[in-house]
Scaffold this active site. Structure first.
Site, PDB file in Angstrom:
ATOM      1  N   TYR A 198      -4.161 -13.103  -5.287  1.00 34.43           N
ATOM      2  CA  TYR A 198      -5.390 -12.812  -6.049  1.00 34.43           C
ATOM      3  C   TYR A 198      -5.112 -12.245  -7.441  1.00 34.43           C
ATOM      4  O   TYR A 198      -6.000 -12.202  -8.280  1.00 34.43           O
ATOM      5  CB  TYR A 198      -6.324 -11.872  -5.260  1.00 34.43           C
ATOM      6  CG  TYR A 198      -5.792 -10.478  -5.020  1.00 34.43           C
ATOM      7  CD1 TYR A 198      -5.639  -9.550  -6.045  1.00 34.43           C
ATOM      8  CD2 TYR A 198      -5.441 -10.068  -3.738  1.00 34.43           C
ATOM      9  CE1 TYR A 198      -5.164  -8.276  -5.809  1.00 34.43           C
ATOM     10  CE2 TYR A 198      -4.961  -8.804  -3.492  1.00 34.43           C
ATOM     11  CZ  TYR A 198      -4.819  -7.916  -4.533  1.00 34.43           C
ATOM     12  OH  TYR A 198      -4.324  -6.657  -4.301  1.00 34.43           O
ATOM     13  N   HIS A 206     -11.742   0.168  -2.909  1.00 38.19           N
ATOM     14  CA  HIS A 206     -10.279   0.204  -2.811  1.00 38.19           C
ATOM     15  C   HIS A 206      -9.774   1.628  -2.542  1.00 38.19           C
ATOM     16  O   HIS A 206      -8.781   1.827  -1.840  1.00 38.19           O
ATOM     17  CB  HIS A 206      -9.673  -0.364  -4.103  1.00 38.19           C
ATOM     18  CG  HIS A 206      -8.174  -0.484  -4.097  1.00 38.19           C
ATOM     19  ND1 HIS A 206      -7.475  -1.130  -3.087  1.00 38.19           N
ATOM     20  CD2 HIS A 206      -7.229  -0.045  -4.966  1.00 38.19           C
ATOM     21  CE1 HIS A 206      -6.171  -1.070  -3.339  1.00 38.19           C
ATOM     22  NE2 HIS A 206      -5.996  -0.421  -4.471  1.00 38.19           N
ATOM     23  N   HIS A 266       0.542  -0.189  -5.370  1.00 38.33           N
ATOM     24  CA  HIS A 266       1.709  -1.057  -5.148  1.00 38.33           C
ATOM     25  C   HIS A 266       2.726  -0.780  -6.247  1.00 38.33           C
ATOM     26  O   HIS A 266       2.532  -1.171  -7.399  1.00 38.33           O
ATOM     27  CB  HIS A 266       1.314  -2.536  -5.164  1.00 38.33           C
ATOM     28  CG  HIS A 266       0.593  -2.960  -3.942  1.00 38.33           C
ATOM     29  ND1 HIS A 266       1.192  -3.643  -2.919  1.00 38.33           N
ATOM     30  CD2 HIS A 266      -0.684  -2.752  -3.559  1.00 38.33           C
ATOM     31  CE1 HIS A 266       0.308  -3.856  -1.960  1.00 38.33           C
ATOM     32  NE2 HIS A 266      -0.836  -3.333  -2.324  1.00 38.33           N
ATOM     33  N   ALA A 323      -2.393  -3.674   4.525  1.00 39.05           N
ATOM     34  CA  ALA A 323      -3.648  -2.992   4.844  1.00 39.05           C
ATOM     35  C   ALA A 323      -4.654  -4.080   5.189  1.00 39.05           C
ATOM     36  O   ALA A 323      -4.644  -5.150   4.569  1.00 39.05           O
ATOM     37  CB  ALA A 323      -4.125  -2.200   3.645  1.00 39.05           C
ATOM     38  N   MET A 375      -5.529  -9.705   2.422  1.00 40.54           N
ATOM     39  CA  MET A 375      -5.311 -10.611   1.284  1.00 40.54           C
ATOM     40  C   MET A 375      -3.826 -10.864   1.020  1.00 40.54           C
ATOM     41  O   MET A 375      -3.439 -11.107  -0.130  1.00 40.54           O
ATOM     42  CB  MET A 375      -5.969 -10.016   0.032  1.00 40.54           C
ATOM     43  CG  MET A 375      -7.446  -9.679   0.183  1.00 40.54           C
ATOM     44  SD  MET A 375      -8.080  -8.870  -1.285  1.00 40.54           S
ATOM     45  CE  MET A 375      -9.659  -8.242  -0.683  1.00 40.54           C
ATOM     46  N   SER A 428       0.766  -1.255   0.000  1.00 39.55           N
ATOM     47  CA  SER A 428       0.000   0.000   0.000  1.00 39.55           C
ATOM     48  C   SER A 428       0.793   1.301   0.000  1.00 39.55           C
ATOM     49  O   SER A 428       0.401   2.265   0.658  1.00 39.55           O
ATOM     50  CB  SER A 428      -0.960   0.005   1.193  1.00 39.55           C
ATOM     51  OG  SER A 428      -1.785  -1.124   1.117  1.00 39.55           O
TER      52      SER A 428
END
Ligand code: HPA
Length: 266
Positions: free
Chosen positions: A81, A240, A57, A109, A204, A26
């Site tokens: 993912y 997001h 990112h 995050a 995630m 993040s």
């Protein structure tokens, strides 16, 4: 294995021992103010890793001096993912081992599940739940990395975690992180189930890298920035942009804590 990893790096990475490493989600890599930057390698120049594809990112491997220590920073990460293989997700950890790194801090995050948490709080991981069904150690056994069935009683190193708690100031929580596969956010029913099972925050990432590092003998601590309350505990739909905005506001605090961690790292 180590030879090929180090071959793709500028000589600066191997000229002197590395004190510790950070894998940062993040955009927190941008917030660091190093005394010196010795080398920067975009992820797409690391054979077998590949460019980071998620907004927020960046995707750079940086060798820097921070708090007077020599630090390797992965600024941005690859996520399961995205469709990456587990080998890609844990590539940073393999590279760090090849460089002889002994201590690693991973940040992420996360959505808050514990009702006492608020967006903007920080949580030091004490343990995790892996609900993805994937494990980075699956496959033929690599005896040079770990035993076949590595112990996971204490993935997150107490001494490293204590540095974060001591240096983090107010609203530092400790808790259990649940690794959710994504990329969709969780449903409220999933969050209720995770809470019943003992999770305090959901995200995630992080777990593959932490498992890999711990199994391979690298001491690891992990830190979540609670960017939102998780589904069902949050009034509006999750987006997001909200996660990015909260990560952005956490930057000054994150930067200070990362620097303090580096300064105190054994
Ligand atoms: N769920 C999963 N991952 C996340 C969340 C969330 O609520 N917030 C930030 N990353």
């Amino acid at each position: 294995m180590s030879a090929s990893f180090c071959d793709s790096l500028p000589a600066a990475f191997t000229e002197h021992p590395i004190d510790c490493a950070l894998i940062l989600g993040s955009g927190w890599g941008d917030a660091l103010a190093p005394e010196a930057v010795h080398a920067v390698v975009p992820y797409d120049q690391l054979p077998g890793f590949g460019a980071a594809s998620v907004v927020g990112h960046k995707g750079e491997l940086i060798l820097m001096t921070l708090a007077g220590r020599r630090v390797v920073v992965f600024s941005g990460r690859r996520h399961y993912y995205e469709g990456c293989t587990m080998e890609q997700v844990v590539y940073p950890v393999r590279l760090l081992k090849a460089l002889g790194v002994k201590c690693l801090l991973i940040t992420n995050a996360a959505g808050g599940i514990n009702a006492s948490f608020r967006a903007g709080d920080l949580m030091v991981l004490t343990d995790h739940l892996n609900f993805t069904g994937v494990n980075p150690l699956r496959g033929p056994h690599d005896a040079t990395w770990s035993t076949r069935f590595p112990d996971m009683t204490r993935v997150y190193d107490p001494e490293l975690s204590q540095i974060l708690l001591d240096q983090g100031g107010e609203t530092m929580h400790q808790g259990v992180y649940v690794f959710s596969p994504g990329p969709s956010y969780e449903t409220p029913a999933e969050i209720r189930a995770y809470r019943t099972l003992g999770a305090d925050a959901v995200g995630m990432s992080t777990v593959p890298e932490a498992v890999m590092a711990h199994a391979g003998g690298i001491r690891v601590a992990a830190l979540s920035c609670i960017t939102n309350m998780a589904a069902g505990l949050h009034v509006a739909p999750l987006v997001h942009e909200e996660v990015l905005a909260e990560s952005e506001s956490a930057k000054p605090r994150m930067a200070a804590l990362l620097k303090a961690f580096v300064a105190h790292c054994p």
